[in-house]
Write an enzyme that holds these catalytic residues in place. Sequence first.
Site, PDB file in Angstrom:
ATOM      1  N   ASP A  38      -8.754  -8.619  -8.070  1.00 26.78           N
ATOM      2  CA  ASP A  38      -9.571  -8.387  -6.427  1.00 26.78           C
ATOM      3  C   ASP A  38      -9.865  -9.804  -6.015  1.00 26.78           C
ATOM      4  O   ASP A  38     -10.147 -10.826  -6.773  1.00 26.78           O
ATOM      5  CB  ASP A  38     -10.717  -7.624  -6.561  1.00 26.78           C
ATOM      6  CG  ASP A  38     -10.767  -6.691  -5.283  1.00 26.78           C
ATOM      7  OD1 ASP A  38     -10.694  -5.331  -5.477  1.00 26.78           O
ATOM      8  OD2 ASP A  38     -11.278  -7.274  -4.382  1.00 26.78           O
ATOM      9  N   ASP A  57      -6.101 -13.631  -5.082  1.00 23.80           N
ATOM     10  CA  ASP A  57      -5.634 -13.396  -3.407  1.00 23.80           C
ATOM     11  C   ASP A  57      -3.994 -12.933  -3.700  1.00 23.80           C
ATOM     12  O   ASP A  57      -3.245 -13.871  -4.224  1.00 23.80           O
ATOM     13  CB  ASP A  57      -5.537 -14.461  -2.647  1.00 23.80           C
ATOM     14  CG  ASP A  57      -5.180 -14.334  -1.087  1.00 23.80           C
ATOM     15  OD1 ASP A  57      -4.575 -13.299  -1.102  1.00 23.80           O
ATOM     16  OD2 ASP A  57      -5.290 -15.247  -0.461  1.00 23.80           O
ATOM     17  N   VAL A  58      -3.506 -11.770  -3.498  1.00 24.77           N
ATOM     18  CA  VAL A  58      -2.358 -11.316  -3.954  1.00 24.77           C
ATOM     19  C   VAL A  58      -1.255 -11.795  -3.003  1.00 24.77           C
ATOM     20  O   VAL A  58      -0.183 -11.615  -3.181  1.00 24.77           O
ATOM     21  CB  VAL A  58      -2.141  -9.759  -3.974  1.00 24.77           C
ATOM     22  CG1 VAL A  58      -3.144  -9.094  -5.032  1.00 24.77           C
ATOM     23  CG2 VAL A  58      -2.348  -9.169  -2.437  1.00 24.77           C
ATOM     24  N   ASN A  84      -2.152  -1.398  -5.682  1.00 23.44           N
ATOM     25  CA  ASN A  84      -3.078  -0.932  -4.736  1.00 23.44           C
ATOM     26  C   ASN A  84      -3.261  -1.765  -3.604  1.00 23.44           C
ATOM     27  O   ASN A  84      -4.047  -1.242  -2.616  1.00 23.44           O
ATOM     28  CB  ASN A  84      -4.303  -0.447  -5.352  1.00 23.44           C
ATOM     29  CG  ASN A  84      -5.370   0.217  -4.740  1.00 23.44           C
ATOM     30  OD1 ASN A  84      -5.306   1.228  -4.045  1.00 23.44           O
ATOM     31  ND2 ASN A  84      -6.483  -0.934  -4.500  1.00 23.44           N
ATOM     32  N   TYR A 150       1.144  -3.114   9.628  1.00 25.52           N
ATOM     33  CA  TYR A 150       0.667  -2.084   8.364  1.00 25.52           C
ATOM     34  C   TYR A 150       1.826  -1.083   8.369  1.00 25.52           C
ATOM     35  O   TYR A 150       2.343  -0.718   7.140  1.00 25.52           O
ATOM     36  CB  TYR A 150      -0.596  -1.584   8.822  1.00 25.52           C
ATOM     37  CG  TYR A 150      -0.937  -0.593   8.004  1.00 25.52           C
ATOM     38  CD1 TYR A 150      -1.736  -1.124   6.547  1.00 25.52           C
ATOM     39  CD2 TYR A 150      -1.223   0.862   8.065  1.00 25.52           C
ATOM     40  CE1 TYR A 150      -2.533  -0.376   5.820  1.00 25.52           C
ATOM     41  CE2 TYR A 150      -1.425   1.619   7.096  1.00 25.52           C
ATOM     42  CZ  TYR A 150      -2.333   1.325   6.021  1.00 25.52           C
ATOM     43  OH  TYR A 150      -2.632   1.895   5.270  1.00 25.52           O
ATOM     44  N   LYS A 154       4.320  -0.488   5.320  1.00 25.35           N
ATOM     45  CA  LYS A 154       3.927   0.781   4.154  1.00 25.35           C
ATOM     46  C   LYS A 154       5.406   1.826   4.341  1.00 25.35           C
ATOM     47  O   LYS A 154       5.609   2.426   3.259  1.00 25.35           O
ATOM     48  CB  LYS A 154       2.820   1.777   4.727  1.00 25.35           C
ATOM     49  CG  LYS A 154       1.548   1.220   4.638  1.00 25.35           C
ATOM     50  CD  LYS A 154       1.326   0.827   3.165  1.00 25.35           C
ATOM     51  CE  LYS A 154      -0.423   0.625   3.155  1.00 25.35           C
ATOM     52  NZ  LYS A 154      -0.703   0.331   1.641  1.00 25.35           N
TER      53      LYS A 154
END
Length: 255
Positions: A38, A57-58, A84, A150, A154
């Site tokens: 996270d 930090d992804v 996630n 976004y 998605k």
Amino acid sequence: MDLQLKRQRAIVTAGAAGIGRAIVDAMLDAGMTVATCDIDENALATLPDTVLRKRVDVSDERALTAFTDWAIAELGGLDCLVNNAGIAGPTARIEDIETTDWRKTLDIVLTSQFLTVSRSVAALRESVNPSITNMSSIAGRVGFALRTPYAAAKWGVIGLTKSLAIELGESGIRVNAILPGLVAGDRQRRVLEAKAQQRGQSFAEVEAEAFRYTSIKEYVPSEAIAAQILYLASPLGRFVSGQAISVCGDTRMLA
């Protein structure tokens, strides 16, 4: 119901708060061993001591791939990957969205999933119960005005999921996407507040409009999403793959 998940090994990205925390808690309750990352170090500190964790930090490819490799090594293999991590991205008309914000949203929402899957496939092939669950959104099915980065990301998650299900099926790895709707919590409230500000409306007006297109007029609890993910990760979900599963109270439109 016994989901037969004891001693199963899982990686959950962004597992320290919100939906991710609900997933981690549900996995622990089911007897699974969990590693998570996270960006919020304070939230990570609130996790039970049994959870393997790192601040990541992804959107940082090197950090994310290093975490994935470390987690698999620490877990001694991998049975379940849950992608996630995500951000809401900007709320603005398309002509007002900065390229940097567009790229950041896609990096965190979509590219991070590509990176974790690519590093996890070899370990998942060694599992007798391998699964991948990718977090999409109802915005990945119906679109979302003023939230184009976004929504685009998605939608991309669903394409990634369905392609991986075909590609990895021969290895017995099932791959699914979850599409949450209006989820209870601070993140959803911030999204609606941003839309209210953009439109010059009150929060109550924007909230009422959002629920106008939802059959079950309640916020979805994070625990409901976690329960669906655990089923998909269990041997009971062995023949569920390539699916985009809505947990949204029948949301037909995002206004």
